[in-house]
Design a protein around this motif. Structure first.
Motif, PDB file in Angstrom:
ATOM      1  N   ALA A  63       1.115  -1.082   0.113  1.00  0.00           N
ATOM      2  CA  ALA A  63      -0.348  -0.168  -0.174  1.00  0.00           C
ATOM      3  C   ALA A  63       0.646   1.151   0.044  1.00  0.00           C
ATOM      4  O   ALA A  63       0.383   2.544  -0.384  1.00  0.00           O
ATOM      5  CB  ALA A  63      -0.701   0.034   0.501  1.00  0.00           C
ATOM      6  N   LEU A  64       1.675   1.329   1.341  1.00  0.00           N
ATOM      7  CA  LEU A  64       3.017   1.995   0.548  1.00  0.00           C
ATOM      8  C   LEU A  64       3.524   2.368  -0.460  1.00  0.00           C
ATOM      9  O   LEU A  64       3.242   3.351  -0.647  1.00  0.00           O
ATOM     10  CB  LEU A  64       3.961   2.003   1.770  1.00  0.00           C
ATOM     11  N   ALA A  65       4.394   1.695  -2.022  1.00  0.00           N
ATOM     12  CA  ALA A  65       4.781   1.441  -2.610  1.00  0.00           C
ATOM     13  C   ALA A  65       3.463   2.055  -3.337  1.00  0.00           C
ATOM     14  O   ALA A  65       3.586   2.801  -4.220  1.00  0.00           O
ATOM     15  CB  ALA A  65       4.502   0.085  -3.258  1.00  0.00           C
ATOM     16  N   ALA A  66       2.118   1.197  -3.449  1.00  0.00           N
ATOM     17  CA  ALA A  66       0.942   2.150  -4.599  1.00  0.00           C
ATOM     18  C   ALA A  66       0.797   3.230  -4.568  1.00  0.00           C
ATOM     19  O   ALA A  66       0.683   4.350  -5.207  1.00  0.00           O
ATOM     20  CB  ALA A  66       0.071   1.284  -4.459  1.00  0.00           C
ATOM     21  N   ALA A  67       0.993   4.012  -3.139  1.00  0.00           N
ATOM     22  CA  ALA A  67       0.675   5.432  -2.599  1.00  0.00           C
ATOM     23  C   ALA A  67       1.657   5.902  -2.922  1.00  0.00           C
ATOM     24  O   ALA A  67       1.416   7.172  -3.945  1.00  0.00           O
ATOM     25  CB  ALA A  67       1.007   5.398  -1.176  1.00  0.00           C
TER      26      ALA A  67
ATOM     27  N   ALA B 170       3.810   5.255  -5.933  1.00  0.00           N
ATOM     28  CA  ALA B 170       3.160   5.635  -7.216  1.00  0.00           C
ATOM     29  C   ALA B 170       2.090   6.274  -7.686  1.00  0.00           C
ATOM     30  O   ALA B 170       2.209   7.622  -8.616  1.00  0.00           O
ATOM     31  CB  ALA B 170       3.334   4.093  -7.563  1.00  0.00           C
ATOM     32  N   ALA B 171       0.913   6.660  -6.871  1.00  0.00           N
ATOM     33  CA  ALA B 171       0.266   7.294  -7.236  1.00  0.00           C
ATOM     34  C   ALA B 171       0.842   8.970  -7.079  1.00  0.00           C
ATOM     35  O   ALA B 171      -0.394  10.385  -7.826  1.00  0.00           O
ATOM     36  CB  ALA B 171      -1.168   7.113  -6.356  1.00  0.00           C
ATOM     37  N   ALA B 172       0.873   9.073  -6.001  1.00  0.00           N
ATOM     38  CA  ALA B 172       1.632  10.428  -5.326  1.00  0.00           C
ATOM     39  C   ALA B 172       2.486  11.113  -6.929  1.00  0.00           C
ATOM     40  O   ALA B 172       2.813  12.203  -7.683  1.00  0.00           O
ATOM     41  CB  ALA B 172       2.178  10.528  -4.574  1.00  0.00           C
ATOM     42  N   PHE B 173       3.901  10.071  -7.346  1.00  0.00           N
ATOM     43  CA  PHE B 173       4.443  10.837  -8.584  1.00  0.00           C
ATOM     44  C   PHE B 173       3.656  10.945  -9.783  1.00  0.00           C
ATOM     45  O   PHE B 173       3.632  11.506 -10.192  1.00  0.00           O
ATOM     46  CB  PHE B 173       5.799   9.157  -8.404  1.00  0.00           C
ATOM     47  N   ASP B 174       2.603   9.612 -10.038  1.00  0.00           N
ATOM     48  CA  ASP B 174       1.621  10.329 -11.476  1.00  0.00           C
ATOM     49  C   ASP B 174       0.917  11.434 -11.039  1.00  0.00           C
ATOM     50  O   ASP B 174       1.134  12.258 -12.353  1.00  0.00           O
ATOM     51  CB  ASP B 174       0.667   8.949 -11.487  1.00  0.00           C
ATOM     52  N   ALA B 175       0.439  11.256  -9.859  1.00  0.00           N
ATOM     53  CA  ALA B 175      -0.251  12.707  -9.507  1.00  0.00           C
ATOM     54  C   ALA B 175       0.349  14.616  -9.490  1.00  0.00           C
ATOM     55  O   ALA B 175       0.129  15.267  -9.987  1.00  0.00           O
ATOM     56  CB  ALA B 175      -1.158  12.629  -8.765  1.00  0.00           C
ATOM     57  N   ALA B 176       2.098  13.983  -9.499  1.00  0.00           N
ATOM     58  CA  ALA B 176       2.606  15.572  -9.635  1.00  0.00           C
ATOM     59  C   ALA B 176       2.455  15.850 -11.027  1.00  0.00           C
ATOM     60  O   ALA B 176       2.167  15.835 -12.255  1.00  0.00           O
ATOM     61  CB  ALA B 176       4.014  14.811  -9.150  1.00  0.00           C
ATOM     62  N   ASP B 177       2.209  17.371 -10.876  1.00  0.00           N
ATOM     63  CA  ASP B 177       2.679  17.896 -12.154  1.00  0.00           C
ATOM     64  C   ASP B 177       4.318  18.407 -12.259  1.00  0.00           C
ATOM     65  O   ASP B 177       4.687  19.324 -12.248  1.00  0.00           O
ATOM     66  CB  ASP B 177       2.287  19.234 -12.121  1.00  0.00           C
ATOM     67  N   HIS B 178       4.186  17.238 -13.430  1.00  0.00           N
ATOM     68  CA  HIS B 178       5.921  17.458 -13.979  1.00  0.00           C
ATOM     69  C   HIS B 178       6.107  18.323 -14.890  1.00  0.00           C
ATOM     70  O   HIS B 178       6.597  18.816 -15.591  1.00  0.00           O
ATOM     71  CB  HIS B 178       6.349  16.205 -14.572  1.00  0.00           C
ATOM     72  N   GLY B 179       4.741  18.941 -16.119  1.00  0.00           N
ATOM     73  CA  GLY B 179       5.142  19.549 -16.645  1.00  0.00           C
ATOM     74  C   GLY B 179       5.409  18.596 -17.693  1.00  0.00           C
ATOM     75  O   GLY B 179       6.585  18.138 -17.940  1.00  0.00           O
ATOM     76  N   PRO B 180       5.294  19.799 -19.431  1.00  0.00           N
ATOM     77  CA  PRO B 180       5.490  18.499 -20.380  1.00  0.00           C
ATOM     78  C   PRO B 180       6.853  18.827 -20.593  1.00  0.00           C
ATOM     79  O   PRO B 180       7.399  20.164 -19.976  1.00  0.00           O
ATOM     80  CB  PRO B 180       4.606  19.434 -21.277  1.00  0.00           C
ATOM     81  N   GLY B 181       7.993  18.033 -21.353  1.00  0.00           N
ATOM     82  CA  GLY B 181       8.981  18.479 -21.604  1.00  0.00           C
ATOM     83  C   GLY B 181       9.385  19.471 -22.560  1.00  0.00           C
ATOM     84  O   GLY B 181       8.326  20.358 -22.897  1.00  0.00           O
ATOM     85  N   PRO B 182      10.221  20.222 -22.606  1.00  0.00           N
ATOM     86  CA  PRO B 182      10.663  21.605 -23.435  1.00  0.00           C
ATOM     87  C   PRO B 182      10.303  20.442 -24.917  1.00  0.00           C
ATOM     88  O   PRO B 182      10.489  19.993 -25.265  1.00  0.00           O
ATOM     89  CB  PRO B 182      12.333  21.317 -22.887  1.00  0.00           C
ATOM     90  N   ASP B 183      10.185  22.257 -25.288  1.00  0.00           N
ATOM     91  CA  ASP B 183       9.692  21.990 -27.738  1.00  0.00           C
ATOM     92  C   ASP B 183      10.973  21.754 -28.025  1.00  0.00           C
ATOM     93  O   ASP B 183      12.368  21.704 -27.155  1.00  0.00           O
ATOM     94  CB  ASP B 183       9.524  23.379 -27.499  1.00  0.00           C
ATOM     95  N   ARG B 184      10.523  20.887 -28.646  1.00  0.00           N
ATOM     96  CA  ARG B 184      11.449  19.969 -29.832  1.00  0.00           C
ATOM     97  C   ARG B 184      12.345  20.399 -31.344  1.00  0.00           C
ATOM     98  O   ARG B 184      11.221  20.970 -31.679  1.00  0.00           O
ATOM     99  CB  ARG B 184      12.296  18.753 -29.516  1.00  0.00           C
TER     100      ARG B 184
END
Length: 223
Positions: free
Chosen positions: A203-207, A209-223
């Motif tokens: 459950a800790l690992a799943a939590a 992973a969910a927190a990581f997925d929900a984080a706003d990393h933003g799109p990568g830089p335009d190429r």
């Protein structure tokens, strides 16, 4: 050795045997995913017998509570001790259970000469030890210890329920029921959960992973 001296020796041995102070020792809470493991030690008083002692798991909650009150009133000595969730995670559940047993025996108001312990693993005690597998069902002093340990741990889980009401500790007492596992997955572990137990780790690992997925990393830089 003369016959009279031999008889005297046998009499002394019999007196020593009769003078033993025997305590029963048992624990509750090795299997749950949350809460402490609780152990109890009980020295019954032969002059004040208690009817109905048996394995605590074979008794209703109301009957356990009534017997626990009788044990506290009539026993020659009793004590309850625990090992915390942090100790369980640090030591492992077996070693934590044996530590709780040792603490319970050490807390007795009367020093025992023999401890009858449920199971096949001995705690480190300053007295003789007799291991009895299934002893909570056949040895009254161990039955009494199992009842005190169970009722004390159930009361502790009721207190935990008031702190963490979302998990249903008042119903399953921390055991891995379907409801508990479902709540654990939905809410993630709380401070009362044992991190060393596989469902809690998952459950800790799943939590995480969910927190990581929900984080706003933003799109990568335009190429």
């Amino acid at each position: 050795m003369s016959r009279r001296a031999a008889a005297a020796d046998q009499g002394a041995l019999a007196l020593a045997f009769d003078a033993r102070v025997v305590c029963g020792v048992d624990e509750a809470g090795r299997g749950p995913l949350a809460g402490p493991v609780v152990a109890a030690a009980v020295i019954l008083d032969p002059a004040r017998p208690i009817d109905g002692l048996r394995d605590s798991k074979q008794l209703s909650a109301a009957r356990r509570d009534a017997l626990a009150a009788a044990i506290r009133e009539r026993a020659m000595g009793w004590a309850v001790a625990r090992a915390s969730v942090a100790e369980i995670d640090r030591l492992n559940i077996l070693r934590a259970s044996l530590l709780a047993m040792r603490r319970a025996v050490a807390a007795l108001p009367v020093v025992p000469t023999l401890a009858r312990v449920d199971g096949n693993q001995p705690p480190r005690l300053d007295c003789g030890i007799e291991l009895i597998v299934g002893g909570d069902a056949i040895e009254p002093c161990i039955s009494a210890a199992s009842i005190l340990a169970k009722t004390e741990r159930d009361a502790e889980l009721m207190r935990l329920h008031t702190r963490f009401p979302g998990y249903g500790f008042d119903r399953h007492k921390g055991y891995p029921s379907f409801q508990h596992l479902e709540r654990l997955r939905a809410l993630g572990p709380c401070a009362a959960h044992r991190r060393s137990f596989a469902p809690v780790r998952e459950a800790l690992a799943a939590a995480g992973a969910a927190a990581f997925d929900a984080a706003d990393h933003g799109p990568g830089p335009d190429r």
